[in-house]
Design a protein around this motif. Structure first.
Motif, short mmCIF file in Angstrom:
data_model
loop_
_atom_site.label_atom_id
_atom_site.label_comp_id
_atom_site.label_asym_id
_atom_site.label_seq_id
_atom_site.Cartn_x
_atom_site.Cartn_y
_atom_site.Cartn_z
N CYS A 63 6.38 -4.98 -5.98
CA CYS A 63 5.52 -4.03 -6.43
C CYS A 63 6.20 -2.90 -7.03
O CYS A 63 6.85 -2.46 -6.37
CB CYS A 63 4.43 -3.93 -5.39
N PHE B 278 6.21 0.76 -8.15
CA PHE B 278 5.78 2.23 -7.67
C PHE B 278 6.29 3.23 -8.49
O PHE B 278 6.42 4.44 -7.84
CB PHE B 278 6.26 2.42 -6.10
N LYS C 273 -1.87 -0.53 -3.64
CA LYS C 273 -1.24 -0.60 -4.75
C LYS C 273 -0.82 -2.06 -5.43
O LYS C 273 -1.07 -2.13 -6.73
CB LYS C 273 0.39 -0.03 -4.54
N CYS C 274 -0.75 -3.02 -4.95
CA CYS C 274 -0.56 -4.40 -4.98
C CYS C 274 -1.24 -4.88 -4.04
O CYS C 274 -1.09 -5.12 -2.96
CB CYS C 274 0.64 -5.00 -5.32
N GLN D 196 0.83 -1.20 0.12
CA GLN D 196 0.03 0.03 0.01
C GLN D 196 0.91 1.40 -0.14
O GLN D 196 1.98 1.30 0.35
CB GLN D 196 -1.01 0.08 1.18
#
Length: 344
Positions: free
Chosen positions: A74, A76, A65-66, A55
């Motif tokens: 993940c 960003f 976010k993932c 997050q």
């Protein structure tokens, strides 16, 4: 040794019994040229299927976010390049969830500046360098790091290929010319990006080597030979053009105005000394003319007798004599009958 071993042994028995899910390990941000990837390692000693949720904190709360991914990373990269960002990640299973692991990330400060691209051109005893700042991924207009760092410069190192003595200079532009180099010598060059205000250095590029050419200085004799040769060439060109123009002029003259040949029989006639062309010259009115006046007197005693004596000539001969203006001397006593009278 026994005390350090006991907590590990207890955790092996407690996790299956209590069912507590450990959090991800070694959570970190891997950022190169503002390509930001959050990475972590799986929890230890957990055999069940595990997923992860990462997050990013927004203005009010954290946003996914993932979510429920099985990968341990993940992306960003699309977050803002300015300011600090708060991120967190946790492990999840069917029956349990681990605690959150939080990190703080500032893209422009924490990202790694990759090596710039460099091109070398050898010209007139110097090396012309052209740099390209690293590109930023996931940007629609393909911006480079130079657009995000206002004090972006390049650090350049160069040295002779067979030595370790390196020379360094800072270049604020995307090009540079290395001068004062030895001719016909191999030089190696490498470059890195550098941010002046934060003293942030990037990675060095791989060395690129190139050989210099002649330094461009000409021998003294060329300053004399070149003008002389150039003058000779110009004179030859001018003379060649003149000959060509003269040739075409003669051809054009012969075609437009063909030559006139004087008749051969007239040449032979005029070359004889007995003939004169003075009759072709105009006579001036002021010239004095001279001529002889002839008078013919007939004897009285011959009247009634034979008129065809030795002194008498045919009338045609007399007329020709008078017309020609020549003095004729008749034979015998008849010469006394011709009395010339001179006049002007």
């Amino acid at each position: 040794m026994e005390r350090s071993f006991q907590p590990w042994l207890y955790s092996c028995f407690l996790i299956p019994v209590i069912g507590i899910l450990p959090e991800p390990k070694n959570v970190r941000m891997n950022s190169v040229n503002l390509k930001n990837t959050l990475q972590w390692d799986p929890p230890d000693f957990y055999k069940e299927n595990v997923t992860y949720t990462a997050q990013l904190k927004g203005y009010r709360s954290f946003e996914d976010k993932c979510k429920n991914i099985i990968l341990t990373s993940c992306d960003f990269s699309n977050i803002s390049k300015y300011g600090n960002h708060f991120l967190r990640v946790r492990a999840e299973s069917e029956n349990d969830k681990s605690d959150w692991v939080n990190i703080t990330f500032c893209p422009l400060e924490d990202t790694i500046i990759g090596p710039p691209e460099i091109q070398i051109e050898s010209l007139a005893g110097s090396l012309h360098l052209h740099f390209s700042s690293p590109k930023v991924e996931n940007e629609p207009d393909m911006w480079t790091l130079k657009e995000y760092y206002y004090t972006w410069t390049y650090k350049v190192q160069y040295w002779k290929n067979d030595t370790n003595d390196k020379l360094e200079k800072t270049v604020p532009h995307d090009s540079e010319v290395l001068t004062d180099l030895d001719p016909w010598t191999v030089y190696c060059v490498q470059v890195q990006g550098f941010v002046t205000d934060t003293n942030k250095s990037g990675e060095w590029s791989q060395p690129i080597c190139a050989e210099t050419t002649d330094n461009g200085s000409h021998p003294y004799w060329t300053y004399i030979t070149v003008p002389i040769v150039s003058m000779i060439v110009v004179l030859m060109l001018v003379f060649g053009c003149f000959c060509i123009l003269w040739y075409f002029y003669k051809k054009l003259k012969c075609a437009a105005f063909p030559g006139y040949s004087f008749p051969q029989h007239l040449k032979e006639y005029l070359e004889q000394p007995s003939y004169n062309i003075s009759f072709l010259l105009p006579v001036s009115p002021n010239e004095s003319e001279s001529f002889d006046k002839l008078s013919v007197i007939a004897e009285s005693e011959n009247i009634g007798h034979d008129t065809t004596g030795p002194c008498d000539y045919p009338t045609e001969v007399k007329q020709q004599s008078l017309l020609s203006g020549e003095k004729q001397h008749l034979p015998g006593h008849c010469t006394q009958r011709v009395c010339p009278v001179s006049s002007k």
